[in-house]
Design a protein around this motif. Structure first.
Motif, PDB file in Angstrom:
ATOM      1  N   GLU A 299      48.645 103.665  36.053  1.00  0.00           N
ATOM      2  CA  GLU A 299      48.880 103.611  34.631  1.00  0.00           C
ATOM      3  C   GLU A 299      49.712 102.655  33.978  1.00  0.00           C
ATOM      4  O   GLU A 299      50.725 102.320  34.622  1.00  0.00           O
ATOM      5  CB  GLU A 299      49.203 105.071  33.910  1.00  0.00           C
ATOM      6  N   TYR A 307      53.950  95.375  21.901  1.00  0.00           N
ATOM      7  CA  TYR A 307      52.686  95.654  21.717  1.00  0.00           C
ATOM      8  C   TYR A 307      51.784  94.873  20.961  1.00  0.00           C
ATOM      9  O   TYR A 307      50.648  94.703  21.228  1.00  0.00           O
ATOM     10  CB  TYR A 307      52.663  96.950  20.834  1.00  0.00           C
ATOM     11  N   LEU A 314      42.416  95.125  23.153  1.00  0.00           N
ATOM     12  CA  LEU A 314      42.911  96.174  24.098  1.00  0.00           C
ATOM     13  C   LEU A 314      43.750  97.114  22.951  1.00  0.00           C
ATOM     14  O   LEU A 314      43.989  98.024  23.253  1.00  0.00           O
ATOM     15  CB  LEU A 314      43.979  95.384  25.048  1.00  0.00           C
ATOM     16  N   ARG A 315      44.368  96.380  22.036  1.00  0.00           N
ATOM     17  CA  ARG A 315      45.080  97.235  21.023  1.00  0.00           C
ATOM     18  C   ARG A 315      44.228  97.979  20.379  1.00  0.00           C
ATOM     19  O   ARG A 315      44.664  99.165  19.908  1.00  0.00           O
ATOM     20  CB  ARG A 315      45.875  96.328  20.074  1.00  0.00           C
ATOM     21  N   SER A 318      43.374 100.964  22.632  1.00  0.00           N
ATOM     22  CA  SER A 318      44.294 101.938  23.102  1.00  0.00           C
ATOM     23  C   SER A 318      44.941 102.807  21.961  1.00  0.00           C
ATOM     24  O   SER A 318      44.707 102.717  20.782  1.00  0.00           O
ATOM     25  CB  SER A 318      45.840 100.922  23.482  1.00  0.00           C
ATOM     26  N   ASP A 329      51.328 103.816  25.787  1.00  0.00           N
ATOM     27  CA  ASP A 329      50.238 104.022  26.670  1.00  0.00           C
ATOM     28  C   ASP A 329      48.822 103.145  26.625  1.00  0.00           C
ATOM     29  O   ASP A 329      48.241 103.256  25.601  1.00  0.00           O
ATOM     30  CB  ASP A 329      49.819 105.501  27.168  1.00  0.00           C
ATOM     31  N   LEU A 330      48.758 102.200  27.351  1.00  0.00           N
ATOM     32  CA  LEU A 330      47.404 101.360  27.191  1.00  0.00           C
ATOM     33  C   LEU A 330      46.223 101.998  28.057  1.00  0.00           C
ATOM     34  O   LEU A 330      46.245 102.217  28.931  1.00  0.00           O
ATOM     35  CB  LEU A 330      47.485  99.834  27.897  1.00  0.00           C
ATOM     36  N   ASP A 331      45.263 102.101  27.208  1.00  0.00           N
ATOM     37  CA  ASP A 331      43.979 102.861  27.772  1.00  0.00           C
ATOM     38  C   ASP A 331      42.858 101.523  28.126  1.00  0.00           C
ATOM     39  O   ASP A 331      42.120 101.058  27.332  1.00  0.00           O
ATOM     40  CB  ASP A 331      43.350 103.389  26.478  1.00  0.00           C
ATOM     41  N   ARG A 334      38.963 102.756  28.485  1.00  0.00           N
ATOM     42  CA  ARG A 334      38.390 102.329  27.507  1.00  0.00           C
ATOM     43  C   ARG A 334      38.161 100.895  26.719  1.00  0.00           C
ATOM     44  O   ARG A 334      37.164 100.478  26.394  1.00  0.00           O
ATOM     45  CB  ARG A 334      39.011 103.346  26.178  1.00  0.00           C
ATOM     46  N   TRP A 335      39.129 100.073  27.055  1.00  0.00           N
ATOM     47  CA  TRP A 335      39.095  98.699  26.904  1.00  0.00           C
ATOM     48  C   TRP A 335      37.830  98.112  27.534  1.00  0.00           C
ATOM     49  O   TRP A 335      37.221  97.556  27.137  1.00  0.00           O
ATOM     50  CB  TRP A 335      40.413  98.005  27.260  1.00  0.00           C
TER      51      TRP A 335
END
Length: 409
Positions: A299, A307, A314-315, A318, A329-331, A334-335
């Motif tokens: 993770e 950020y 990506l932003r 997330s 927390d970076l997703d 989903r990216w």
């Protein structure tokens, strides 16, 4: 039809199926097979980092033509093997389970004796069901993704998952891998193959509904592959009377003089090697560990003050929530889904490689944290974890992989 004619029909239809599968799934995930996106491509070997992006487009055009030829005429497997294999070498994110299966099926269909081709194709199909089931027969699946499947299934018949005891819910969630394993066993024996086909088709249709936009809304490619794999199971295992009879002249594609070694290698990769995946010594997708959250994972978190330095896509992907004080927390899952139409390749290697890329791209030194978690215990779901908090340690961790962890330039 004689036994040999029936075999030829199955192989001919499997060739058409393979072409259709490549067309449909490459179209559903087309950004995955191109370059120029913010999510980087990750070649399998360091030398391929220097390959320019236009090469992918040329290979993709060639694969499209080869797939069309397969779908229409049932020929051109050798071209499909080379082009698909090259595209997969240029980006590990393309190592989707369906792509691995298509690659192995191509190799099988263009090598070895006729009857061996059918036998190995059937063995790989059974292996997909069996290993996928075994990978999910654990506490982690039963209490996470299995619960999501179960909740959707129960809601369709008017039952509330929350109203059931926790232990009952955990046991019921294992119904999914058990059904998958039962299908694999039934397909092994000639007297039960028909029942196995029926069980497998019902399971695939159910999964396609569960994963569709009307339910869990997973990748479109995953939904389509479930339906296409159900069709393949029918082609390979259904009784002779279920098959569409093709003209005799169409059966001339069969040639007993083709080399045997590629078929043997494909069989070993598709049937034997996945056993190593059960102990973490083979990659998840070629291990057929489908929807199995038990494997090791990582993770990625980044300091809130850094950020805005991340890529815009990506932003957007997330959630922006704060997991710890000052960290977001970076997703990455989903990216990847938004950028390619396909799920992020499971396991630590790709996640660590992407984290290392983000550090180098943004010039971060101590603003990123990578939490590395071991494979979960099958019985308790417990994982060991450690946190990587410096750019130097992250580079060292990425360098430990025998596969490349540096994106293409």
């Amino acid at each position: 039809m004689s036994q040999s004619e029936t075999t030829a029909v199955r192989l001919k239809l499997a060739s058409h199926w393979l072409g259709l599968t490549l067309i449909v799934l490459v179209a559903a995930t087309w950004p995955l097979w191109t370059t120029g996106r913010e999510l980087p491509t990750l070649p399998a070997f360091a030398l391929l980092v220097l390959v320019p992006g236009w090469v992918d487009l040329v290979l993709l055009a060639g694969l499209t033509l080869a797939a069309l030829r397969l779908a229409c005429f049932g020929s051109g497997m050798v071209w499909a093997v080379g082009l698909l294999g090259a595209l997969m070498l240029l980006d590990q994110l393309r190592w989707q389970a369906w792509a691995w299966h298509a690659l192995l099926a191509c190799v099988v269909l263009c090598s070895g004796p006729v009857q061996w081709r059918l036998t190995v194709l059937r063995a790989i199909t059974i292996a997909v069901y069996a290993y996928s089931a075994i990978a999910k027969l654990d506490y982690t699946f039963a209490t996470t993704l299995g619960q999501q499947f179960l909740e959707v299934l129960l809601s369709t018949i008017g039952l509330d998952l929350a109203a059931l005891p926790a232990r009952v819910c955990t046991a019921l969630a294992l119904f999914f891998p058990v059904a998958e394993f039962v299908a694999a066993i039934l397909l092994v024996f000639s007297k039960t193959k028909v029942i196995g086909v029926i069980v497998a088709v019902i399971m695939h249709i159910g999964l396609a509904i569960l994963l569709s936009p009307i339910a869990l809304d997973h990748s479109v490619g995953v939904v389509l592959w479930n339906l296409l794999f159900a069709a393949l199971t029918i082609l390979l295992f259904a009784p002779q009377g279920w098959l569409v009879v093709v003209a005799d002249e169409e059966l001339t594609f069969v040639n007993d003089r083709r080399p045997l070694l590629p078929l043997v290698v494909a069989g070993l990769i598709g049937v034997v090697a996945p056993a190593l995946g059960l102990i973490g010594l083979w990659d998840p997708c070629p291990s057929w560990a489908l929807y199995a959250p038990v494997r090791e994972r990582a993770e990625v978190l980044v300091a809130k003050n850094a950020y805005d330095e991340l890529p815009g896509s990506l932003r957007d992907a997330s959630p922006g929530r704060t997991e710890q004080v000052g960290l977001v927390d970076l997703d990455l899952d989903r990216w990847c889904l938004q950028q390619t139409g396909a799920p992020l390749y499971p396991g630590q290697r790709v996640t660590i490689a992407l984290a290392n890329h983000l550090v180098e791209q943004t010039g971060m030194t101590n603003e990123m944290r990578v939490v590395v978690r071991s494979a979960a215990s099958r019985w308790t779901g417990e994982r060991k974890s450690r946190t990587i908090s410096s750019a130097g340690d992250l580079r060292k961790l990425a360098a430990r992989s025998w596969l490349n962890t540096r994106p293409r330039m």
